[in-house]
Design a protein around this motif. Structure first.
Motif, mmCIF file in Angstrom:
data_model
loop_
_atom_site.group_PDB
_atom_site.id
_atom_site.type_symbol
_atom_site.label_atom_id
_atom_site.label_comp_id
_atom_site.label_asym_id
_atom_site.label_seq_id
_atom_site.Cartn_x
_atom_site.Cartn_y
_atom_site.Cartn_z
ATOM 1 N N ASP A 171 3.202 -0.415 15.748
ATOM 2 C CA ASP A 171 3.631 -1.390 14.748
ATOM 3 C C ASP A 171 3.116 -1.091 13.344
ATOM 4 O OD1 ASP A 171 4.990 -2.986 16.601
ATOM 5 O OD2 ASP A 171 3.129 -3.947 17.207
ATOM 6 N N VAL A 172 2.245 -0.096 13.167
ATOM 7 C CA VAL A 172 1.554 0.117 11.900
ATOM 8 C C VAL A 172 2.035 1.401 11.231
ATOM 9 C CG1 VAL A 172 -0.688 0.468 10.794
ATOM 10 C CG2 VAL A 172 -0.480 -1.114 12.720
ATOM 11 N N THR A 173 2.397 1.277 9.965
ATOM 12 C CA THR A 173 2.798 2.440 9.175
ATOM 13 C C THR A 173 2.064 2.431 7.845
ATOM 14 O OG1 THR A 173 5.031 2.351 10.117
ATOM 15 C CG2 THR A 173 4.733 3.689 8.149
ATOM 16 N N ARG A 174 1.444 3.533 7.505
ATOM 17 C CA ARG A 174 0.796 3.667 6.197
ATOM 18 C C ARG A 174 1.872 3.966 5.167
ATOM 19 N NH1 ARG A 174 -1.273 7.601 2.805
ATOM 20 N NH2 ARG A 174 -3.233 7.074 1.742
ATOM 21 N N LYS A 175 1.944 3.126 4.121
ATOM 22 C CA LYS A 175 3.018 3.230 3.138
ATOM 23 C C LYS A 175 2.567 3.815 1.800
ATOM 24 C CE LYS A 175 6.597 2.007 3.784
ATOM 25 N NZ LYS A 175 7.726 2.761 4.375
ATOM 26 N N GLY A 176 1.343 4.327 1.743
ATOM 27 C CA GLY A 176 0.887 4.934 0.503
ATOM 28 C C GLY A 176 -0.219 4.144 -0.156
ATOM 29 N N THR A 177 -0.394 4.357 -1.447
ATOM 30 C CA THR A 177 -1.484 3.709 -2.170
ATOM 31 C C THR A 177 -0.965 2.993 -3.403
ATOM 32 O OG1 THR A 177 -1.965 5.712 -3.453
ATOM 33 C CG2 THR A 177 -3.162 5.425 -1.371
ATOM 34 N N SER A 178 -1.727 1.992 -3.845
ATOM 35 C CA SER A 178 -1.410 1.244 -5.059
ATOM 36 C C SER A 178 -2.711 0.865 -5.749
ATOM 37 C CB SER A 178 -0.632 -0.040 -4.747
ATOM 38 O OG SER A 178 0.624 0.223 -4.176
ATOM 39 N N VAL A 179 -2.622 0.586 -7.034
ATOM 40 C CA VAL A 179 -3.749 0.047 -7.780
ATOM 41 C C VAL A 179 -3.445 -1.415 -8.078
ATOM 42 C CG1 VAL A 179 -5.123 0.172 -9.879
ATOM 43 C CG2 VAL A 179 -4.357 2.278 -8.766
ATOM 44 N N ILE A 180 -4.296 -2.311 -7.576
ATOM 45 C CA ILE A 180 -4.122 -3.748 -7.780
ATOM 46 C C ILE A 180 -5.308 -4.250 -8.588
ATOM 47 C CG2 ILE A 180 -3.944 -6.005 -6.658
ATOM 48 C CD1 ILE A 180 -2.721 -4.615 -4.249
ATOM 49 N N ASP A 181 -5.045 -4.727 -9.788
ATOM 50 C CA ASP A 181 -6.111 -5.220 -10.670
ATOM 51 C C ASP A 181 -7.223 -4.184 -10.830
ATOM 52 O OD1 ASP A 181 -4.838 -7.631 -11.153
ATOM 53 O OD2 ASP A 181 -5.807 -8.628 -9.460
ATOM 54 N N GLY A 182 -6.816 -2.930 -10.971
ATOM 55 C CA GLY A 182 -7.776 -1.865 -11.188
ATOM 56 C C GLY A 182 -8.468 -1.357 -9.938
ATOM 57 N N VAL A 183 -8.093 -1.876 -8.766
ATOM 58 C CA VAL A 183 -8.727 -1.497 -7.508
ATOM 59 C C VAL A 183 -7.765 -0.643 -6.691
ATOM 60 C CG1 VAL A 183 -9.718 -2.345 -5.342
ATOM 61 C CG2 VAL A 183 -10.140 -3.585 -7.488
ATOM 62 N N HIS A 184 -8.255 0.509 -6.223
ATOM 63 C CA HIS A 184 -7.443 1.387 -5.384
ATOM 64 C C HIS A 184 -7.266 0.750 -4.012
ATOM 65 C CE1 HIS A 184 -6.882 4.640 -2.394
ATOM 66 N NE2 HIS A 184 -6.123 5.165 -3.337
ATOM 67 N N THR A 185 -6.025 0.709 -3.522
ATOM 68 C CA THR A 185 -5.741 0.134 -2.212
ATOM 69 C C THR A 185 -4.822 1.045 -1.408
ATOM 70 O OG1 THR A 185 -3.757 -1.090 -2.895
ATOM 71 C CG2 THR A 185 -5.896 -2.202 -3.165
ATOM 72 N N TRP A 216 -2.507 -4.729 1.814
ATOM 73 C CA TRP A 216 -3.099 -3.740 0.917
ATOM 74 C C TRP A 216 -4.622 -3.859 1.055
ATOM 75 C CZ3 TRP A 216 1.457 -6.091 0.192
ATOM 76 C CH2 TRP A 216 2.537 -5.394 -0.383
ATOM 77 N N LEU A 217 -5.279 -2.822 1.570
ATOM 78 C CA LEU A 217 -6.715 -2.839 1.830
ATOM 79 C C LEU A 217 -7.440 -1.952 0.824
ATOM 80 C CD1 LEU A 217 -6.708 -2.472 5.726
ATOM 81 C CD2 LEU A 217 -6.337 -4.523 4.335
ATOM 82 N N ASP A 218 -8.581 -2.443 0.317
ATOM 83 C CA ASP A 218 -9.358 -1.619 -0.602
ATOM 84 C C ASP A 218 -10.199 -0.617 0.182
ATOM 85 O OD1 ASP A 218 -11.624 -2.975 0.330
ATOM 86 O OD2 ASP A 218 -11.785 -4.265 -1.431
ATOM 87 N N ASP A 219 -10.997 0.181 -0.528
ATOM 88 C CA ASP A 219 -11.755 1.240 0.124
ATOM 89 C C ASP A 219 -12.849 0.709 1.048
ATOM 90 O OD1 ASP A 219 -10.177 3.083 -1.166
ATOM 91 O OD2 ASP A 219 -11.600 3.464 -2.798
ATOM 92 N N ASP A 220 -13.167 -0.584 0.926
ATOM 93 C CA ASP A 220 -14.132 -1.210 1.824
ATOM 94 C C ASP A 220 -13.447 -1.913 2.992
ATOM 95 O OD1 ASP A 220 -16.468 -0.481 0.393
ATOM 96 O OD2 ASP A 220 -16.079 -2.094 -1.053
ATOM 97 N N GLY A 221 -12.131 -1.736 3.116
ATOM 98 C CA GLY A 221 -11.396 -2.337 4.216
ATOM 99 C C GLY A 221 -11.080 -3.800 4.051
ATOM 100 N N ARG A 222 -11.266 -4.339 2.840
ATOM 101 C CA ARG A 222 -10.991 -5.753 2.594
ATOM 102 C C ARG A 222 -9.553 -5.946 2.129
ATOM 103 N NH1 ARG A 222 -15.898 -6.456 -1.596
ATOM 104 N NH2 ARG A 222 -14.546 -4.894 -2.561
ATOM 105 N N ILE A 223 -9.011 -7.118 2.431
ATOM 106 C CA ILE A 223 -7.648 -7.434 2.019
ATOM 107 C C ILE A 223 -7.622 -7.744 0.528
ATOM 108 C CG2 ILE A 223 -5.678 -8.992 2.318
ATOM 109 C CD1 ILE A 223 -6.782 -9.559 5.149
ATOM 110 N N ARG A 224 -6.791 -7.038 -0.201
ATOM 111 C CA ARG A 224 -6.556 -7.354 -1.609
ATOM 112 C C ARG A 224 -5.212 -8.034 -1.812
ATOM 113 N NH1 ARG A 224 -10.693 -6.947 -5.498
ATOM 114 N NH2 ARG A 224 -12.326 -5.693 -4.528
ATOM 115 N N ARG A 225 -4.272 -7.752 -0.923
ATOM 116 C CA ARG A 225 -2.959 -8.423 -0.982
ATOM 117 C C ARG A 225 -2.412 -8.521 0.434
ATOM 118 N NH1 ARG A 225 1.258 -5.469 -4.585
ATOM 119 N NH2 ARG A 225 0.246 -6.608 -6.286
ATOM 120 N N GLN A 226 -1.814 -9.660 0.735
ATOM 121 C CA GLN A 226 -1.123 -9.862 2.007
ATOM 122 C C GLN A 226 0.237 -10.462 1.724
ATOM 123 O OE1 GLN A 226 -3.040 -11.634 5.616
ATOM 124 N NE2 GLN A 226 -1.547 -13.286 5.340
#
Length: 278
Positions: A171-185, A216-226
Motif C-alpha cells: 500500500d505504500v509508495t514513495r512519491k519523492g521529496t518536498s520542502v514544506i516551510d523550509g523543512v525537507h520532507t 510528508w515526513l521530515d528527516d526525524d520521521g515526524r508528520i509535517r503534512r497529512q
C-alpha cells in the motif's frame, strides 16, 4: 510519560475541521488542490523500499506525538453538485490528548474553535449562534457513537493510529521529496484498507473499501503534512479533502472550555442530522 498509543491523538483538528467543512457543501465557487506537486517526484517500487516506507509511516504518529505539542494549519475542501467551499484553520494542538485552540475561516466568516476533552466548542460570528449564547458545544464521542463512527472516524484523533495498522507493504509508495516551510520532507502515498479500521464495515458503506492518504515526513520521521481524500455517500454525495500541517513543535497550548452559562449544547442536533444523512 509512556508513549504507547499516544500517536493515536494526532489529527485532533481534523474532526473539527471536517465538521466545519461539511456544512459548506452548499457553498459555491471552485478551489484549487490543497497540496501542491512534490519536488523531485519519483516512485520507488522495490519490495525493500516499500517495507522501509511502511515502517516509516507506521512509526510517524508516535514520533510526532513525542513532541507533545505543535502549531497546526488546516484546510478542508468540500465539493458537491459542481460547487465547492473551503474552511481554513490555524492554531495549536496538544498531540498527546488531542486538545486544541484554533481560528477557522469559512465562507468569509471567522469562527473561534476549541477541542477540550473530545468536546468541540465553536464561537460563530456575533448573533449567529443558536440559543442566544455565544458558544455551541458538540460532544464528538457521542456523535461518533450515535453514527456508528461513520465518516468521522476517518479523521478521529482516537483512530489515527489505526491507519498504521490498516496499511501493509503493497500500500505504500514513495512519491519523492518536498520542502514544506523550509523543512525537507519525504512524501509517501498509502492506501488505507477501510475494513481494517474500527467500525470498518459501516464506514465502508459511506466512503468505500479504501481511502487514499498522503504523508510528508521530515528527516526525524515526524508528520509535517497529512492529506486524506474521501467521497462521502450521504444525502448529497460529497468529496472532502482534509490537509493538516504541523510545525513549531513544543509550542504552548492553552485549551480551556468556555463557561457553561455561555454554551448551547448542539450534540443531539448534529447526531440527528448525521443519522438522517446516513
Amino acid at each position: 510519560m509512556a508513549r504507547s498509543g499516544n500517536g493515536s491523538r494526532i489529527g485532533a483538528l481534523s474532526v473539527a475541521g471536517v465538521l466545519a467543512g461539511t456544512v459548506l457543501v452548499t457553498g459555491c465557487g471552485n478551489d484549487s488542490d490543497a497540496a501542491g506537486p512534490s519536488e523531485g517526484v519519483s516512485s520507488t517500487g522495490s519490495a525493500g523500499a516499500r517495507e522501509q516506507g511502511t515502517q516509516a509511516v507506521r512509526s510517524a504518529y508516535d514520533r510526532t506525538a513525542e513532541e507533545d505539542t505543535a502549531r497546526v494549519t488546516l484546510k478542508v475542501r468540500t465539493s458537491a453538485e459542481g460547487s465547492s467551499a473551503t474552511a481554513n484553520g490555524e492554531g495549536t494542538v496538544d498531540l498527546d490528548d488531542g486538545d486544541s485552540v484554533m481560528t477557522v475561516t469559512a465562507e468569509g466568516q471567522r469562527i473561534e474553535q476549541r477541542v477540550v476533552d473530545r468536546v468541540l466548542y465553536q464561537k460563530p460570528p456575533e448573533g449567529q449562534a443558536p440559543g442566544g449564547k455565544p458558544w455551541i458545544k458538540i460532544d464528538l464521542e457521542k456523535v461518533a457513537a450515535r453514527q456508528g463512527a461513520g465518516g468521522q472516524s476517518v479523521n478521529d484523533p482516537a483512530q489515527s493510529a489505526a491507519f498504521a495498522k490498516a496499511i501493509d507493504d503493497k500500500d505504500v509508495t514513495r512519491k519523492g521529496t518536498s520542502v514544506i516551510d523550509g523543512v525537507h520532507t519525504t512524501r509517501y502515498r498509502v492506501t488505507v484498507d477501510v475494513a481494517k479500521l474500527p467500525n470498518g464495515s459501516e464506514l465502508s458503506k459511506q466512503v468505500g473499501p479504501s481511502l487514499p492518504m498522503d504523508l510528508w515526513l521530515d528527516d526525524d520521521g515526524r508528520i509535517r503534512r497529512q492529506q486524506v481524500d474521501m467521497t462521502v455517500k450521504a444525502a448529497t454525495k460529497a468529496t472532502v479533502r482534509t490537509v493538516l500541517e504541523f510545525s513549531d513543535f513544543g509550542t504552548d497550548v492553552n485549551a480551556d472550555a468556555p463557561p457553561a452559562r455561555q454554551v448551547t449544547d448542539m450534540t443531539d442536533e448534529v447526531g440527528k442530522q448525521g443519522r438522517a444523512q446516513s
